[in-house]
Design an enzyme around this catalytic site. Sequence first.
Site: not given
Ligand code: NAD
Length: 410
Positions: A107, A147, A220
């Site tokens: 990572k 990420d 997100g």
């Molecule tokens: P992103 O930045 O697209 O979205 C994050 C979302 O969380 C946003 O909508 C933001 O407004 C919201 N958020 C932040 N603080 C918050 C709070 N206090 N309460 C409610 N919502 C809140 O990120 P993502 O890519 O969707 O990733 C989100 C999680 O999923 C992370 O832990 C990431 O590691 C994990 N993840 C993502 C992927 C991927 O392919 N995108 C893959 C595996 C794991």
Amino acid sequence: MEKNMNDAYSNAMEQLKEVKELIGLDDNVYEQLKEPKRLTRVAIPVKMDNGQTKVFIGYRSQFNDARGPFKGGIRFHPGVSESEVKALSAWMTWKTATVNLPLGGGKGGVIVDPKQLSVGELERLSRGYIKALYNVLGPTVDVPAPDVYTTPQIMAWMLDEYESIVGHHAPGVITGKPLSLGGSAGRGESTALGGVFVLEEAIAKIGLTKNASVAIQGLGNAGGTMAKLLAKAGFKVVAVSDSQGAIYKAEGLDVPAVLAHKAKGGKLSELGGAIDDALAVEADILIPAALENSITADNVGVIKAKMILELANGPITPEADKILAGKNILVVPDILANAGGVAVSYFEQVQNAYNYYWTETEVNDKLKQLMTDSFNQAWAKKEQYQTTMRLGTYALAVGRVAEAMKARQA
Ligand code: NAD
């Protein structure tokens, strides 16, 4: 949501210790799994638009590569820390093993608020990250991906920088690329779609059906796509939240309308039904899809769901996890629930290596098979050890990593 990443790595190691005791993990293997194989910290100078140079701190944690090249995303976030990247790299190692990919875990991250940068500054930072780290990356060495707050465009700049340095095409050095540069069909929705396949298996185990109610924290890439896919599949999405607020509607939200409103820059609260916290609502299924440590011993008591699917990485602290286990709430862990993203990243690497590309239907069919098989293998371990789904999944993953390590050392 309180974001306390200082102890992320100790959380990850606490989980490893628990699984060591459960499966009787070899002491020599355990010692080697206590630290990443290599941790690189770099200072990245970036020429800002005002002509001044600003230095950003970046990391790459390469946790374990016994099963194949290190694999894992790069995060651009102000909360990035050494502890966080180390923990996330350990989780990537278990994740690739859970879904049986021939990959290890790594990572990366940069301490930055990308929303404060211009497009030009973001490009120079992305290229700077590769300039600083290209010698520890490569299609058969370590393969990054997007990420939090990193995008296909950022992957494109990083690929271009890497290829300029090494002097030849190397699309397999990074995944989550735009389709025009060798990205895979289906990659954008793969994390959420993998989550849907796992969810469909999990609900059958606890007697829920496809019209179950769902609350999602975080809208997100992961959470927003999950909301869209679940609503399409017939689930009743009753609550969603983002960093600015949460909304609830007992009969189910109009998810496409909610997402369209957000895409236009609107706030959730403008849609009516504002509530304090999506975690606390009456819903059969809760899906944390924001950041780490959103469910702690302090707020776990408000949860009414029958099951939790961890689409975010590490959303539940170990203490809160024990409380949920005591209440018999099924928790499908992150290393299984959100492994669809890395699975399709792996499919992307395979297509890059062949220089031959699959249709979205081919990708999604392969993903369904992989996620369904992995869920059932993890469930079988849970039953074998009479333990939680989290520990059952860890038993499967850590057992596979240990087997590869021992095979190399025998
Ligand atoms: P992103 O930045 O697209 O979205 C994050 C979302 O969380 C946003 O909508 C933001 O407004 C919201 N958020 C932040 N603080 C918050 C709070 N206090 N309460 C409610 N919502 C809140 O990120 P993502 O890519 O969707 O990733 C989100 C999680 O999923 C992370 O832990 C990431 O590691 C994990 N993840 C993502 C992927 C991927 O392919 N995108 C893959 C595996 C794991």
